[in-house]
Every structure is written in C-alpha cells, then in structure tokens.
Design a protein around this motif. Sequence first.
Motif, short mmCIF file in Angstrom:
data_model
loop_
_atom_site.label_atom_id
_atom_site.label_comp_id
_atom_site.label_asym_id
_atom_site.label_seq_id
_atom_site.Cartn_x
_atom_site.Cartn_y
_atom_site.Cartn_z
N ALA A 117 -16.24 15.93 2.63
CA ALA A 117 -15.04 16.16 3.19
C ALA A 117 -14.20 16.96 2.19
CB ALA A 117 -14.15 14.46 3.43
N GLY A 118 -14.74 17.12 0.83
CA GLY A 118 -13.94 17.83 -0.28
C GLY A 118 -12.97 17.08 -0.76
N ARG A 119 -11.50 16.86 -0.17
CA ARG A 119 -10.55 16.18 -0.69
C ARG A 119 -10.45 15.16 0.59
NH1 ARG A 119 -8.17 19.38 -4.58
NH2 ARG A 119 -6.06 18.54 -3.99
N TRP A 120 -9.48 14.14 0.33
CA TRP A 120 -9.14 13.01 1.05
C TRP A 120 -7.89 12.56 0.36
CZ3 TRP A 120 -12.88 12.45 -2.49
CH2 TRP A 120 -12.66 11.38 -3.16
N GLU A 121 -6.98 11.98 1.31
CA GLU A 121 -6.00 11.16 1.02
C GLU A 121 -6.32 9.67 1.36
OE1 GLU A 121 -2.43 12.80 3.02
OE2 GLU A 121 -2.82 14.56 2.08
N ALA A 122 -5.24 8.72 1.11
CA ALA A 122 -5.65 7.34 1.13
C ALA A 122 -4.44 6.42 1.07
CB ALA A 122 -6.73 6.77 0.15
N SER A 123 -4.55 5.42 1.85
CA SER A 123 -3.62 4.21 1.71
C SER A 123 -4.19 3.27 0.48
CB SER A 123 -3.21 3.55 3.01
OG SER A 123 -2.65 2.33 2.92
N PRO B 40 -9.64 11.00 5.24
CA PRO B 40 -10.11 12.54 5.07
C PRO B 40 -9.09 13.27 5.91
CG PRO B 40 -12.18 11.26 5.21
CD PRO B 40 -11.09 10.31 5.57
N THR B 41 -8.62 14.44 5.40
CA THR B 41 -7.75 15.11 6.20
C THR B 41 -7.97 16.81 6.11
OG1 THR B 41 -6.24 15.59 4.00
CG2 THR B 41 -5.66 13.66 5.68
N LYS B 42 -7.50 17.34 6.82
CA LYS B 42 -7.22 18.85 7.07
C LYS B 42 -6.31 19.44 7.89
CE LYS B 42 -10.31 18.53 11.46
NZ LYS B 42 -11.77 18.71 11.83
N TRP B 43 -5.91 20.56 7.56
CA TRP B 43 -4.64 21.22 8.14
C TRP B 43 -4.92 21.99 9.38
CZ3 TRP B 43 0.33 20.53 7.60
CH2 TRP B 43 1.02 21.48 7.96
N ARG B 44 -4.18 21.93 10.35
CA ARG B 44 -4.13 22.48 11.55
C ARG B 44 -2.76 23.09 11.87
NH1 ARG B 44 -8.73 22.92 10.61
NH2 ARG B 44 -10.38 22.30 11.86
N LEU B 45 -2.59 23.99 12.64
CA LEU B 45 -1.31 24.30 12.92
C LEU B 45 -0.19 23.57 13.47
CD1 LEU B 45 -2.07 27.62 15.00
CD2 LEU B 45 -1.22 27.38 12.77
N SER B 46 -0.94 22.35 14.12
CA SER B 46 0.23 21.33 14.66
C SER B 46 0.38 20.48 13.41
CB SER B 46 -0.69 20.50 15.53
OG SER B 46 -1.88 20.09 15.14
N GLY B 47 -0.14 20.53 12.26
CA GLY B 47 0.34 19.70 11.07
C GLY B 47 -1.16 19.15 10.49
N PRO C 70 0.83 -1.25 0.15
CA PRO C 70 -0.05 0.04 0.03
C PRO C 70 0.81 1.32 0.00
CG PRO C 70 -0.75 -1.52 1.59
CD PRO C 70 0.54 -1.91 1.23
N ARG C 71 0.35 2.31 -0.71
CA ARG C 71 1.02 3.79 -0.51
C ARG C 71 -0.04 4.76 -0.46
NH1 ARG C 71 1.70 4.31 -6.73
NH2 ARG C 71 2.67 6.52 -6.11
N LEU C 72 0.41 5.38 0.55
CA LEU C 72 -0.04 6.92 0.83
C LEU C 72 -0.36 7.71 -0.44
CD1 LEU C 72 0.75 7.71 4.68
CD2 LEU C 72 -1.48 7.12 3.54
N LEU C 73 -1.41 7.91 -0.86
CA LEU C 73 -1.51 8.90 -1.95
C LEU C 73 -2.35 10.25 -1.56
CD1 LEU C 73 -2.54 6.24 -4.77
CD2 LEU C 73 -0.42 7.08 -4.25
N ARG C 74 -2.04 11.05 -2.10
CA ARG C 74 -2.74 12.64 -1.96
C ARG C 74 -3.84 12.62 -2.94
NH1 ARG C 74 0.29 15.20 1.60
NH2 ARG C 74 2.61 15.01 1.44
N TYR C 75 -4.92 13.38 -2.85
CA TYR C 75 -5.98 13.46 -3.42
C TYR C 75 -5.81 13.58 -5.08
CZ TYR C 75 -10.80 14.93 -5.17
OH TYR C 75 -11.67 15.13 -5.79
#
Length: 314
Positions: free
Chosen positions: A39-45, A62-69, A3-8
């Motif tokens: 979610a709009g956009r998501w990443e995936a394994s 599903p991902t979102k950006w925060r100050l912590s990353g 498996p690979r981690l892929l961006r949207y």
Amino acid sequence: MPPRLLRYSELDLAAWDACVAAAQEVVPYAQSWWLRATAGRWEASVEIEQGTGQYLSVLPLPTKWRLSGSEVYQPAFTQQLGLLTLPDSKYSTVQLHLRHLPNRYARCYTQLNDQMHLPSLELPFTCQTRITYHLSLHPIYAVVHAGYAADYRRRLRLNQELPVPLTVANAFGVEEMLTLFRQHSGEAAGLKSRHYQQLLALYAALQQHGQALPLEVRAPETGELLAAALFIRFRTRLVYLFAAASPAGKKVGAPLLVLDYIIQRHAGTPDLVLDFEGGMIKSIARFFANFGATPVPYAALSFTQRPWYLQWIR
C-alpha cells in the motif's frame, strides 16, 4: 484512551509491529513492512495506552486519493486486515473503531480478518461475506493425507511409481514464477505491471524477515518450470499467497505436488493452520476442499458517500 484516527506520519511503527506480533488475531498482512510493500502508506484507527504509548488495538486503513476524496481500499496481496487487539484492549469490537470512518472518507472497502465475528453495522456500512479455506496442520501427515480426496491420493501414488517422479524443491526466487503466471494467467487475473513490482518488493521484505517459503516443480528431463508457489509462515498461519503453473504442469498435477509437499513438511505442528487464501470461485474452492480444507467466512465492509460537491442536495 478511545481509538484515534492517525495518519501514516503519526504512526509509531515499532509500537504497531509489537501489537501485530502479539495480537490475539494472527494477521501477517498487517505487519508494517507488508503494508509498505503493498500500500505504501496507510492510516489507522489506533487504541493507545496512556502513559506507555503501547498500541492496544489497531485497524489498518490503506488509503488513496480520488477526486471524490480520500478512500479506504484493500491492497493487492493483502487478503485480510481488520481489527487486531491485545488482551488488555478496552475497544476490542470493530464497531468502536469504524464509527469515525464516514466522517473522514468518501468511500471505504476493507476485508476484515477471519478471526473476527461478522459485525452487525448501521448505515452507511454494508457487509458481505467472503470465504477462504483452512486446513489444520496440527494432526500428523498420515491423518491429513487420509483426508484428501481419493483421486488426489491416487495421483500422488502414481507420481511416486514413475521411473523419475516429479519432485518439489525450494526456489531461489520468484521472478520465474511471476513470468510463468504472466504468460498463462496474468491477463485473466487482471494483474498489471505495478502488481508484479509490488509482489517483488513484498517478497524481498518477506525474505528479510524470514517468512517466505518459495517452492517449485521442474520437469526432470528439461528443467522446465511446471509450477511454483509462494507460502508465508507467520506465527500460527501458513498462507498460500501466490502460485503459477503451466498447462503442462497442470496436466501432470504439479500444483497438487506443491501443496502436498508443504502439508507434509508442516503437518504435526500444534495450532498451525494452512490458509489457502481463496475459495470464492467454485472450481478453486473444490480444489482446496479436496485436501480436506473447510470453508471459513470473513467480512468485507464498504460504504460510499456522496461527493462533497453534492452534499447540499436534499
């Protein structure tokens, strides 16, 4: 191929939806257009078959950006995600997909699907058990109805004995249902304006794909909306996605009528399961159990890493 981690932007959405449609796990929330609405956009394994490009297993993130990353979260109106696999997958255990996550995300919270075994995980992951309720619609209606609580059967009978019984009908949209929910339950549920917009976008996509079943009960004399619900039909799942009722509607048992109607309409369908999509609140769990539904566990996984600017501290 592992498996690979892929961006949207790297996802092949046609291959994604083909995997979701044929997966051993039946998860309507993982359809690409569902995730776009919530979610709009998501990443995936993703496990990709070499040579064909076919997706053999997918884990939506599903991902979102925060100050912590960057962090993984569970979108609204998306009860379960987790790993979906084809029979040919060589990486059909979620642990093999999760091992990449602590290297990329600062935080993670994801609810797996109820068709997966509750995983045994190492730190930094923690695992909590959540509950939903299922009712098999394989038996004919008379058999399912006999499993209702006695009080529910009595209330249904009394409604039929009224001079003008309350009836359930197909709804032409969800806007009025959302208004009803907002008036009577929205504040307690913590829903914001953006959540109603998400649900409207999701409903439009569900309509386009023929998966939406909106129902309503109105007062015979005035036409006042007493209760409404949105069900989803996807493969062998019927999902009780969203519902609203007025105090007057609850008093006359309109939500009971809606659920009995959908059960009556689909009973006798081989392998079909009604997912009540809830059960963590005791009063709601009791309501579902009174239809003969049984509790089904699923896992919620999470971890929190220290922010990058504190990583140096020992």
